[in-house]
Motif scaffolding. Structure first.
Motif, PDB file in Angstrom:
ATOM      1  N   ALA A 259       0.866  -1.174   0.000  1.00 40.46           N
ATOM      2  CA  ALA A 259       0.000   0.000   0.000  1.00 40.46           C
ATOM      3  C   ALA A 259       0.900   1.220   0.000  1.00 40.46           C
ATOM      4  O   ALA A 259       1.887   1.272   0.748  1.00 40.46           O
ATOM      5  CB  ALA A 259      -0.906   0.002   1.234  1.00 40.46           C
ATOM      6  N   VAL A 260       0.584   2.200  -0.842  1.00 44.07           N
ATOM      7  CA  VAL A 260       1.467   3.362  -0.988  1.00 44.07           C
ATOM      8  C   VAL A 260       0.641   4.643  -1.019  1.00 44.07           C
ATOM      9  O   VAL A 260      -0.344   4.756  -1.732  1.00 44.07           O
ATOM     10  CB  VAL A 260       2.326   3.250  -2.263  1.00 44.07           C
ATOM     11  CG1 VAL A 260       3.441   2.241  -2.055  1.00 44.07           C
ATOM     12  CG2 VAL A 260       1.508   2.858  -3.480  1.00 44.07           C
ATOM     13  N   SER A 261       1.095   5.597  -0.222  1.00 43.03           N
ATOM     14  CA  SER A 261       0.429   6.895  -0.170  1.00 43.03           C
ATOM     15  C   SER A 261       1.504   7.984  -0.049  1.00 43.03           C
ATOM     16  O   SER A 261       2.019   8.231   1.033  1.00 43.03           O
ATOM     17  CB  SER A 261      -0.501   6.966   1.047  1.00 43.03           C
ATOM     18  OG  SER A 261      -1.127   8.222   1.100  1.00 43.03           O
ATOM     19  N   THR A 262       1.901   8.550  -1.172  1.00 39.90           N
ATOM     20  CA  THR A 262       1.329   8.392  -2.499  1.00 39.90           C
ATOM     21  C   THR A 262       2.248   7.542  -3.384  1.00 39.90           C
ATOM     22  O   THR A 262       3.433   7.425  -3.088  1.00 39.90           O
ATOM     23  CB  THR A 262       1.135   9.759  -3.185  1.00 39.90           C
ATOM     24  OG1 THR A 262       2.390  10.456  -3.173  1.00 39.90           O
ATOM     25  CG2 THR A 262       0.123  10.606  -2.441  1.00 39.90           C
ATOM     26  N   TRP A 267      10.548  10.228  -8.935  1.00 35.62           N
ATOM     27  CA  TRP A 267      10.761  11.251  -7.894  1.00 35.62           C
ATOM     28  C   TRP A 267      11.378  12.512  -8.474  1.00 35.62           C
ATOM     29  O   TRP A 267      11.028  13.624  -8.090  1.00 35.62           O
ATOM     30  CB  TRP A 267      11.640  10.666  -6.793  1.00 35.62           C
ATOM     31  CG  TRP A 267      11.970  11.581  -5.662  1.00 35.62           C
ATOM     32  CD1 TRP A 267      13.214  11.919  -5.215  1.00 35.62           C
ATOM     33  CD2 TRP A 267      11.056  12.282  -4.798  1.00 35.62           C
ATOM     34  NE1 TRP A 267      13.135  12.779  -4.140  1.00 35.62           N
ATOM     35  CE2 TRP A 267      11.823  13.019  -3.868  1.00 35.62           C
ATOM     36  CE3 TRP A 267       9.672  12.365  -4.733  1.00 35.62           C
ATOM     37  CZ2 TRP A 267      11.249  13.819  -2.879  1.00 35.62           C
ATOM     38  CZ3 TRP A 267       9.086  13.166  -3.744  1.00 35.62           C
ATOM     39  CH2 TRP A 267       9.872  13.881  -2.842  1.00 35.62           C
ATOM     40  N   HIS A 268      12.298  12.370  -9.418  1.00 33.75           N
ATOM     41  CA  HIS A 268      12.915  13.538 -10.043  1.00 33.75           C
ATOM     42  C   HIS A 268      11.851  14.393 -10.732  1.00 33.75           C
ATOM     43  O   HIS A 268      11.801  15.613 -10.538  1.00 33.75           O
ATOM     44  CB  HIS A 268      13.969  13.084 -11.056  1.00 33.75           C
ATOM     45  CG  HIS A 268      14.602  14.210 -11.818  1.00 33.75           C
ATOM     46  ND1 HIS A 268      14.141  14.630 -13.049  1.00 33.75           N
ATOM     47  CD2 HIS A 268      15.656  15.023 -11.514  1.00 33.75           C
ATOM     48  CE1 HIS A 268      14.882  15.633 -13.483  1.00 33.75           C
ATOM     49  NE2 HIS A 268      15.803  15.895 -12.563  1.00 33.75           N
ATOM     50  N   GLN A 269      10.976  13.774 -11.499  1.00 34.83           N
ATOM     51  CA  GLN A 269       9.939  14.521 -12.192  1.00 34.83           C
ATOM     52  C   GLN A 269       8.954  15.154 -11.220  1.00 34.83           C
ATOM     53  O   GLN A 269       8.473  16.266 -11.439  1.00 34.83           O
ATOM     54  CB  GLN A 269       9.189  13.614 -13.168  1.00 34.83           C
ATOM     55  CG  GLN A 269       8.271  14.370 -14.118  1.00 34.83           C
ATOM     56  CD  GLN A 269       9.014  15.361 -14.987  1.00 34.83           C
ATOM     57  OE1 GLN A 269      10.014  15.012 -15.619  1.00 34.83           O
ATOM     58  NE2 GLN A 269       8.552  16.608 -15.011  1.00 34.83           N
ATOM     59  N   ALA A 270       8.656  14.446 -10.125  1.00 36.12           N
ATOM     60  CA  ALA A 270       7.747  15.011  -9.128  1.00 36.12           C
ATOM     61  C   ALA A 270       8.293  16.320  -8.560  1.00 36.12           C
ATOM     62  O   ALA A 270       7.552  17.287  -8.373  1.00 36.12           O
ATOM     63  CB  ALA A 270       7.517  14.003  -8.001  1.00 36.12           C
ATOM     64  N   LYS A 352      -0.865  13.853  -7.298  1.00 27.30           N
ATOM     65  CA  LYS A 352      -2.093  13.288  -7.863  1.00 27.30           C
ATOM     66  C   LYS A 352      -1.842  12.752  -9.273  1.00 27.30           C
ATOM     67  O   LYS A 352      -2.314  11.661  -9.633  1.00 27.30           O
ATOM     68  CB  LYS A 352      -3.193  14.353  -7.859  1.00 27.30           C
ATOM     69  CG  LYS A 352      -3.701  14.679  -6.454  1.00 27.30           C
ATOM     70  CD  LYS A 352      -4.864  15.648  -6.451  1.00 27.30           C
ATOM     71  CE  LYS A 352      -4.405  17.069  -6.487  1.00 27.30           C
ATOM     72  NZ  LYS A 352      -5.489  18.039  -6.193  1.00 27.30           N
ATOM     73  N   LYS A 353      -1.078  13.493 -10.044  1.00 28.85           N
ATOM     74  CA  LYS A 353      -0.758  13.069 -11.407  1.00 28.85           C
ATOM     75  C   LYS A 353      -0.028  11.717 -11.405  1.00 28.85           C
ATOM     76  O   LYS A 353      -0.363  10.811 -12.187  1.00 28.85           O
ATOM     77  CB  LYS A 353       0.112  14.143 -12.065  1.00 28.85           C
ATOM     78  CG  LYS A 353       0.612  13.802 -13.458  1.00 28.85           C
ATOM     79  CD  LYS A 353       1.501  14.928 -13.984  1.00 28.85           C
ATOM     80  CE  LYS A 353       2.100  14.579 -15.342  1.00 28.85           C
ATOM     81  NZ  LYS A 353       3.001  15.673 -15.824  1.00 28.85           N
ATOM     82  N   GLN A 354       0.959  11.566 -10.522  1.00 30.42           N
ATOM     83  CA  GLN A 354       1.716  10.317 -10.492  1.00 30.42           C
ATOM     84  C   GLN A 354       0.883   9.162  -9.938  1.00 30.42           C
ATOM     85  O   GLN A 354       1.058   8.011 -10.349  1.00 30.42           O
ATOM     86  CB  GLN A 354       3.012  10.489  -9.698  1.00 30.42           C
ATOM     87  CG  GLN A 354       3.982  11.428 -10.381  1.00 30.42           C
ATOM     88  CD  GLN A 354       5.433  11.022 -10.225  1.00 30.42           C
ATOM     89  OE1 GLN A 354       5.772   9.915  -9.827  1.00 30.42           O
ATOM     90  NE2 GLN A 354       6.319  11.943 -10.567  1.00 30.42           N
ATOM     91  N   THR A 355      -0.026   9.461  -9.027  1.00 32.05           N
ATOM     92  CA  THR A 355      -0.897   8.408  -8.507  1.00 32.05           C
ATOM     93  C   THR A 355      -1.724   7.784  -9.620  1.00 32.05           C
ATOM     94  O   THR A 355      -1.780   6.553  -9.761  1.00 32.05           O
ATOM     95  CB  THR A 355      -1.834   8.973  -7.424  1.00 32.05           C
ATOM     96  OG1 THR A 355      -1.059   9.413  -6.324  1.00 32.05           O
ATOM     97  CG2 THR A 355      -2.831   7.918  -6.949  1.00 32.05           C
TER      98      THR A 355
END
Length: 416
Positions: A259-262, A267-270, A352-355
């Motif tokens: 389970a992952v949040s988020t 990570w670089h792009q985030a 949110k985009k990566q989720t």
């Protein structure tokens, strides 16, 4: 509503005008109250005496409260009141811990405060009916600090959750982020700091993209314990732990669910997406000056960034850290275990985009849970409603880690 800044982690202001200070208030003392880590009266007494324009005021008020509560814990313990002492030591831990975000890593008070908070947690840990066990996991000539929480029972092997925090957490924090909830539901829990997390930089360890390597050592350790059912091992990651757990699951096939949040897959792009446009194309030599002159980050954020990018990552500055982060990617197509993707509507757009990108790309069994403002859980990593987050996480784990004889009854929800 608080002013929206770069790196938004929540929408609704509770007390402080500074968005980051308000998030720390919500995530740490108010969040930890859920599992006995604070009281409302103590929290708001300290908050009411803080001048949020003076970082030392924040540090002093939380430290003073922690010291008072710690003294009360010691008195209770001396008189044989173990339950009272345990509760007070947990609260003292939280208050020392809440002081730390505004302390620079170079400030001597930072290590001293960390040592006091760890001491309080460990004193509380020994006072549970089933004591929480501090452990050290061997890794590349060093050790990863962790805690093992044993589920109640008659010696039967139990399902076990590995809990991994984010860029600002310590292994002790993870008792509140998932450890207590795991034991309540009959799970063992291993709360662990990966390289670069918690206090590991004191020992020269820094964040690394290939977290599957230390995770392999963690799983090796876990499967050497007689209390652990090797067929029912799950991992739960919050904040940056979302990347750490997803990346690990792509390589470490002994993890049976996560389970992952988020869910962070790049990570670089985030980080690039979260930056003000002015900085994205700025030459490296102008980066620092533009940040200061443009007041692009709050003073609170500047402390957090310095601590994370330089102390924990081992970079010279933010541009150097961004280069180090280029390989921080997850090939979600390599993940074969069931995955619960979690995100709050109050989080930054990049999260949110990566989720949604992660959820769409997963080929394994998957579920998506979006937490809303109406639920009081829209903040980053559901910091403002831990019980609701734990309901989602452990209901998911219960279903996907069911025993073989009940496997045919497993059902995964396909959406929020």
């Amino acid at each position: 509503m608080s002013k929206k800044r770069t790196g938004q982690r929540h929408k609704n202001k509770i007390y402080f005008e500074d968005s980051e200070l308000d998030f720390y208030l919500q995530a740490f003392p108010l969040g930890y109250q859920t599992y006995g880590g604070a009281t409302v009266g103590e929290v708001f007494y300290a908050a009411s005496h803080i001048n949020e324009k003076d970082p030392d005021s924040w540090v002093e008020e939380w430290s003073n409260l922690a010291a008072r509560v710690e003294k009360g814990a010691a008195r209770s313990l001396e008189r044989g009141h173990a339950a009272s002492a345990r509760g007070a030591y947990l609260r003292a831990f939280t208050y020392y811990r809440t002081a730390t975000p505004l302390l620079h890593a170079s400030d001597p008070r930072f290590r001293a405060t960390w040592e006091m908070m760890r001491s309080c947690f460990r004193r509380a840990a020994g006072l549970f009916d089933q004591p929480i066990e501090p452990v050290e996991i061997p890794f590349e000539g060093n050790t990863l600090p962790a805690y093992f929480l044993q589920a109640p029972g008659d010696g039967e092997k139990k399902p076990t959750m590995i809990m991994v925090g984010g860029g600002e957490t310590y292994a002790e924090d993870l008792y509140f982020w998932g450890g207590a909830a795991a034991v309540d539901r009959g799970y063992n829990a291993l709360l662990v700091d990966m390289p670069g997390q918690g206090a590991t930089p004191f020992e020269g360890m820094h964040h690394r993209f290939d977290v599957e390597v230390p995770m392999g050592a963690v799983v090796d350790y876990l499967l050497g314990r007689s209390e652990v059912d090797p067929e029912r091992v799950a991992a739960y990651g919050v904040s940056l732990g979302g990347y750490l757990v997803l990346r690990s699951a792509a390589f470490e096939k002994r993890i049976g669910a996560c389970a992952v949040s988020t869910p962070i897959v790049d990570w670089h792009q985030a980080l690039i997406d979260a930056m003000p446009p002015l900085l994205r194309s700025a030459p490296r030599f102008l980066f620092g000056a533009l940040t200061k002159l443009g007041r692009l980050f709050s003073p609170t954020q500047q402390v957090a960034f310095e601590k994370f990018f330089e102390w924990q990552v081992g970079a010279r500055d933010i541009p150097d850290a961004l280069e180090k982060f280029r390989p921080w990617k997850v090939d979600v197509g390599e993940i074969s275990c069931p995955v619960l993707c979690m995100v709050g509507t109050g989080e930054a757009a990049t999260f949110k985009k990566q989720t949604y990108a992660c959820y769409a790309a997963l080929g394994s069994p998957k579920s998506l849970r979006v937490f809303t403002e109406e639920e009081g859980a829209d903040a980053h990593s559901q910091a403002t409603n831990l019980r609701l987050a734990h309901q989602a996480v452990f209901d998911f784990f219960d279903e996907v880690l069911a025993r073989p004889e009940t496997a045919s009854k497993r059902r995964l929800a396909g959406g929020a």
